[in-house]
Enzyme design. Structure first.
Site, PDB file in Angstrom:
ATOM      1  N   ASN B  31     -19.125 115.136  23.991  1.00  0.00           N
ATOM      2  CA  ASN B  31     -18.214 113.750  23.957  1.00  0.00           C
ATOM      3  C   ASN B  31     -19.137 112.275  23.480  1.00  0.00           C
ATOM      4  OD1 ASN B  31     -16.526 112.315  24.554  1.00  0.00           O
ATOM      5  ND2 ASN B  31     -16.124 111.843  26.571  1.00  0.00           N
TER       6      ASN B  31
ATOM      7  N   CYS D 287     -24.809 112.466  34.817  1.00  0.00           N
ATOM      8  CA  CYS D 287     -25.546 112.855  33.965  1.00  0.00           C
ATOM      9  C   CYS D 287     -26.397 111.106  33.845  1.00  0.00           C
ATOM     10  CB  CYS D 287     -24.566 113.245  31.894  1.00  0.00           C
ATOM     11  SG  CYS D 287     -23.657 113.908  32.667  1.00  0.00           S
ATOM     12  N   ASP D 291     -23.186 112.240  27.628  1.00  0.00           N
ATOM     13  CA  ASP D 291     -22.295 112.436  28.206  1.00  0.00           C
ATOM     14  C   ASP D 291     -21.516 112.837  29.364  1.00  0.00           C
ATOM     15  OD1 ASP D 291     -21.302 114.125  25.602  1.00  0.00           O
ATOM     16  OD2 ASP D 291     -21.357 116.408  26.350  1.00  0.00           O
ATOM     17  N   HIS D 292     -20.224 112.536  29.915  1.00  0.00           N
ATOM     18  CA  HIS D 292     -20.379 112.646  31.340  1.00  0.00           C
ATOM     19  C   HIS D 292     -19.190 113.300  32.035  1.00  0.00           C
ATOM     20  CE1 HIS D 292     -17.087 110.435  29.229  1.00  0.00           C
ATOM     21  NE2 HIS D 292     -16.596 111.502  30.249  1.00  0.00           N
ATOM     22  N   ALA D 293     -20.486 113.709  33.597  1.00  0.00           N
ATOM     23  CA  ALA D 293     -19.760 115.003  34.377  1.00  0.00           C
ATOM     24  C   ALA D 293     -18.399 114.381  34.691  1.00  0.00           C
ATOM     25  CB  ALA D 293     -20.264 114.742  34.999  1.00  0.00           C
TER      26      ALA D 293
END
Lengths: 339, 339, 339, 339, 339, 339
Positions: B31, D287, D291-293
């Protein structure tokens, strides 16, 4: 009927034949191209084919005419049977029913099927999860008529009057203080010997099993060898006036006609059978110093729900509080679905 | 369309991009704040985020415009689609339908969506458990229109006429004797080439998987490498007259309009994809000495119910008895939910 | 070697062939009576045949000559390799080793095999449970020689110097900050480009897998698509002077001779392969407000023991405390067996 | 009420008594023939008796008068409460409600019970599977009235106004940014201090638990010691005018009268209790590089469905998009049922 | 001995008594204070008391004298029996033994015990995990002597000469192409009828079970009803010259003397018994179109290791390659421990 | 010492501090950058970080000086302690030891450590599986000396003389008819008050847990609330002459010196603690009509082996037969590892 024989053991792989037809049970294979005595081989499945061994249930029946040789089923009246629980408003109060009245045979001939009354339940046969509690009250034997439950298993608890149950697997006499189980899809006919009443616990989508005992160890509660399964018995009987098969399917009753008795299984083998148990053999366990154990300690058989929960607390109170019954017997019945 | 390419393997973590846009698949992360070519990153989830690895399903799609850019959904006619099984009375008899008639395109233009007919089913999408069996009969391709099933997965079995399925993941040509699976939430459009008919098995709350093989060992039945997944393909197409998205949601149909083609995914990676399988590759196993195995031996794919049970016996008999179909193909379809 | 190609995905069912032999991979079956190009089909099993799908590992290799065509194995010196942990007295103190010295190639030619030193371990290959930690220090490539570990899997962590690993499945270049896994029974040869050193974590009876992520969700830590597997590559090379195969078997080394290169696999398919991973792709997760998470949050791969326990605490302290290494890399290595 | 005391720990086996009655908790047994102070011993079960230890929930309450001493329940108006989801047509669009208006106490006295509004849901209490989302808006404390939910557990999330909850186990003050859980069958009464509003997540057939953390390790997210359970508190109060008990049973409301306060539990022990948690103590993980979780990383509590599925995606969008709420708090609430 | 009777079924709860003592099996309880005929009740456990039903194994034996009435055990020569695998150097080559020579009875009287030779193995009895492969070669029956294995179960595969096995549970005649299992702790004596040879597979810490069949369905491979268990038979015989009991304990042999035959069990019931199986009844399954299945498809019985792994590959090759044996029979033997 | 306080509950998440240091337990986080009173935060792990909640064990200790501040460990004499079972020849006879003689303090000062004698065992600490049985006989308190077992957990059963155990978590007085558990890695010191003797059951790789009760229900056997854990207690004591820490590591003893008391933990929280239990509180269950249950019905605590098996039958007979002990207490001890 004192002379009825049974085989002992719970969940055994039984193999037997009516002694009038020695050699009728095929050896070394299930489905020969030509069976002994020209019998028809049929597999009756009690589980998905692909279940693990410990839950895989099926029996092979060798019969004079195939079971599918009947005319189409047509709907019939369901009487007091139902599995539509929304018909009744919920009620959180503890209930107590009066004992169900058994009709007098002099006034009204009622057999096992027409004497079925649904008391309560949850879930249904279509979703393959849940139970129903029925009563049966009757005064007349079923004649040229059998019953088949396509929805689930019946655990039958006679409360007044013994019943003689003829099944495709053989005959069982079941008296008060005994219980018996007729599993899904097994045809049976009930003879009675006077005014007769009892409970039925129906389970959908699960079979009864013996509970794991945990610290109790390798023996205790209902010991497996005290369960009794009938031995093969058949009749080769034509019924010109028509033999009626009643089928409970998705909570409703259907009937069809055929011109022979369905109890024409000469030999069978397998682990999917009817069976009975005498509550006197229950090896009771409880606290011996102080306090008392939860009522699950009286579990005879259990049928697992998909989630362990106390679905039926109200039912427990109600029947246990009915002064017409011996409490121990009711608890045994009602606790069987408690996880 | 003979030149369509596929990637082999069941449940693989695929990663690919349309060769017209090299580098469109972000490397090393899912992302990025700015994606290559200014694409929009979207995660399509096929399971709860927290599922264990072996059942965790999701794909990342990199597209020209976001999928949520559409006008509101409004209800539309469901035609012969339903998941309300109580509309029909239960019937324990073995049934046999006549083959579904395909309308003539000279008389009535019918595409894949309007040609859907529900045959039977159990459970529903809201409880996330159960299946439905549909037929499709059609004679016209879907034009500027796509379908999306928010309720469950479609296993499609063409019976007459090949179908060209365009999905967000790429294109698949599926012919009779092949099957394909379009999973929940994936948009697709169907082109046909004449009178076309087939089955659909819809499952709610579960995905299809390859069965464990037990003693059969590490190879056999449907081998994983024979499953084929399309490669990324996109069109950057504005549809001034309106592109219609049809959504099946809780058993009913809804539609909305947008002004571009939804097949605008330039690159994608993940393990949640459509796929197809040719039944000719089935490595058949059976008894080689005596008797014959239960029909579960023909299992291609399975979708686990919460309880292993024979929910669909009547369905099995009915379709298997229809002389219009080759028996092997039907069994493959019908056994997939037997667990 | 910059041009080496890899296939992405962890545990995929790969299928590929050396482009010099198009059509060498049999289609639609595994074991034709005559393979394309007259190749020999061999199955390499990484699990019992009967494992469930999610742990069933095997690949099919199509090769010029069969792998069993070699002379008998004879014992050879094990150097500093061992799995007899009783040779060393236990010591509860936290230990710290000096960095292992790499011999100068001008003084002593040492290749990957002769440069193996066992550091510590627990369990053994015979009981199919446990791990060993080895170091490798070398300065010379393996010539006409390959290694095969019959005891377990090697997770290799280069610390100084990249290594070029030729396997039966193809070639991998592995640099510091990358890790690679060569699973049980896979033959490989190591080329080096100067003074070279690294760690090896050997696991007995288990394969490495990606950990379940729980609340972390469907993405995070080591993402499956960042694992890289080599593509098929073969050499059809006769070695008149003899090609040496070294076999580690029950903790000891054996060697045999054959007259051709074992890297003669023209095509292969399956899910049992070597692979590598670049630690830069690790999607790190940690506390963002207060406190810090346990070091298991750095898990790249895990190999499950039969009981979840902290077997290797002393190892963790020791290597993490070595100032010669970057800490992050060591933790990744050492936590992989923490279950 | 600043002086309220709590015991720390999630799922502990607590044992405590009101300090005004020292020795009121029986020692060494649960059910003495005569309890200290002449109290009545009652077991409140939160699971089937036979559940494994890790899911077996029950508490023993020692009270002045038995809980069953009340008049029969009679139906009462359900207001805006329901669990009949078929009343509303499905809608696949993302929805956004305006904030629920809190009535002015000068116009209309509304307490916690009469201020309950069902927002949405799936499943029901009879099938023991599913959830419901309710809002509460109120301006008046409950006087001589308590509530008891026989259908499932309430997770209460105050959004405006703190609430003082008196339960059979003791008293809890719950403020915005705190959450609390009242489990099935526990009687409680709510005092408010002005205009008050909040969410309720009701789960059927499951209890809330802390999620397994996987690689996150032994600490993180909601730490167990930050959960707080009230200490025993009783009142021995006769209510001549009648004390009202409101019971939610199978989705409907019933009420009955008794002449004493139900909060007469002098001592109790067990692991089935109400509890609260302050979201400030949440040890957030996410994270730290790129990105991010997935949002599951914000899970506070989870209640397992029988199948892991994304039942409630639309709900998530809707509430998260409501600008009246802080986003973090809503996510915590809504993710709790996500596997 | 053609007249020996057996009961059919695998793992059944059998109940039977020697017909010479009708009523000797107590009814309705296991351990009466006074048993019929003054017999002694003994429970023989085949599992921990607390195992779940599906793995809980025990039998109750009713015997003339208690089994513990013997003099102390003293060590005796172990001959060629061992479980110390470290005595032999590992060897990765494929091995092939010459057939074991059967001594001539004219030269050397050798009975079953003195004719035992260990071939290979892994694990040991103390760790309750692993297997051993033994051969037996003998020419003389055991006289006033019995054997008891305290270490594990024996799966016996006669290769030349039938053997008559007298056990505490009754008598079995086992011929080549049959296999039999004598489980841990069961005393038995072997009569031979000439030169006799066969294999023994010993498993430690596990019992043999029928494999789950997966897609094969409810029938196939070794069907449970084809397993045969002996019927109760006793001798009430005093042996003034001394009866010898040989005990294998932790891999070593011990013997003791008593003055009566141990085969004095008049009645028994339970599910822990010896049994035999005729390989002719194996319902073989295999590929019917192309390729062939892995050899696990020939599994008769399986004994689960704690981890599914291919422990015994070398053994498989060796025996399968021995031209003295029929291949099918060997595979059946050797695959039984393959998980 | 009558005034010692305990917290009740098995496996609770306890949180407490020595009342002399109010506020010493950090709130809302585990590992502040600066702890109250300048204490050092240490996590003591009792399981892998990644275990599921129900088996995840750890505690946080806040202490005056860190536990690692000690000089190196050096080997010391192991006396009669061992875990090398091969030193003794196996013996299948039932054994009976004479009671272990307690040395007179007038002749020989023996403390808890020097009075340890290994009786028997199986498995070892390195493989993380198995148990050992030790006796302790002593007459003198440990002075400026503590013990720490890095190998497994100690279940201590005093048989003669009470013992005062000072641990890092607080103080426990344990008398005959009580048992206590000191888990792996917890430092403790033992004070005695005369001639003292008892058993120790050491388990490797598992912790003790309460058994699942199955049909017994939610109460019974050892109730969780009757387990008692000490409350935080510390001493801030410098020991100029040296404080000795004895460490059992891989079956051998090591000692080191430090200059302060290790019992310097001012506050702690967590679920990994020492605890004790009084056997008088055991809620005994047994048969109430006929027969008697297997001895597993007396299980107090259990420690699961990787395979459920009767590893320790000989041990059971031996100690139970020793007329010096009360039978009930021994059974409680010896059955704890029975699955």
């Amino acid at each position: 009927m004192a002379g009825l024989k049974y085989m002992s053991g719970f969940g055994n792989e039984f193999a037997n034949e009516d002694p009038r037809c020695p050699g009728s049970l095929p050896e070394g294979q299930n489905n020969p191209q030509v069976c002994p005595y020209g019998l028809y081989a049929e597999q009756l499945s009690g589980s998905a084919f692909t279940c693990p061994r410990s839950t895989n249930k099926r029996s092979w029946l060798y019969r004079i005419l195939p079971s599918v040789r009947h005319k189409p089923f047509t709907p019939m009246s369901c009487g007091d049977l139902t599995e539509n629980w929304n018909e009744v408003e919920p009620d959180p109060n503890q209930l107590r029913w009066k004992p169900f009245i058994i009709p007098k045979s002099s006034e009204n001939k009622v057999d096992f099927i027409s004497g079925l009354h649904t008391v309560c339940g949850a879930g249904d046969s279509k979703s393959r999860n849940g139970i129903a509690i029925h009563m049966y009250t009757c005064n007349t034997s079923m004649t040229d008529k059998c019953f088949q439950n396509a929805d689930g298993d019946f655990l039958i608890v006679p409360q007044q009057g013994e019943i003689l149950i003829t099944t495709e697997f053989g005959k069982m006499m079941v008296e008060p203080n005994e219980i018996c189980v007729i599993q899904q899809g097994m045809r049976f006919s009930v003879d009675v010997f006077g005014e007769t009443r009892g409970y039925i616990l129906e389970v959908f989508g699960a079979h009864f099993e013996l509970p794991d005992l945990g610290p109790i160890g390798a023996n205790g509660l209902a010991n497996p060898r005290d369960f009794q399964t009938p031995v093969a018995w058949y009749e080769d009987r034509t019924v010109a006036t028509g033999y009626t098969v009643v089928n409970k399917y998705q909570g409703k009753l259907f009937s069809c006609q055929q011109d022979f008795s369905p109890f024409n299984v000469v030999a069978w083998h397998g682990n999917y059978t009817p069976y009975k148990y005498n509550l006197e053999n229950f090896m009771a366990i409880n606290c011996v110093a102080f306090d008392h154990a939860d009522p699950s300690i009286f579990t005879v058989l259990t049928a697992k729900s998909t989630r362990p929960a106390e679905l039926f607390r109200c039912v427990l109170y109600e029947l246990a509080g009915d002064p017409q019954h011996t409490c121990a017997q009711d608890l045994c019945l009602l606790l069987c679905h408690h996880s």
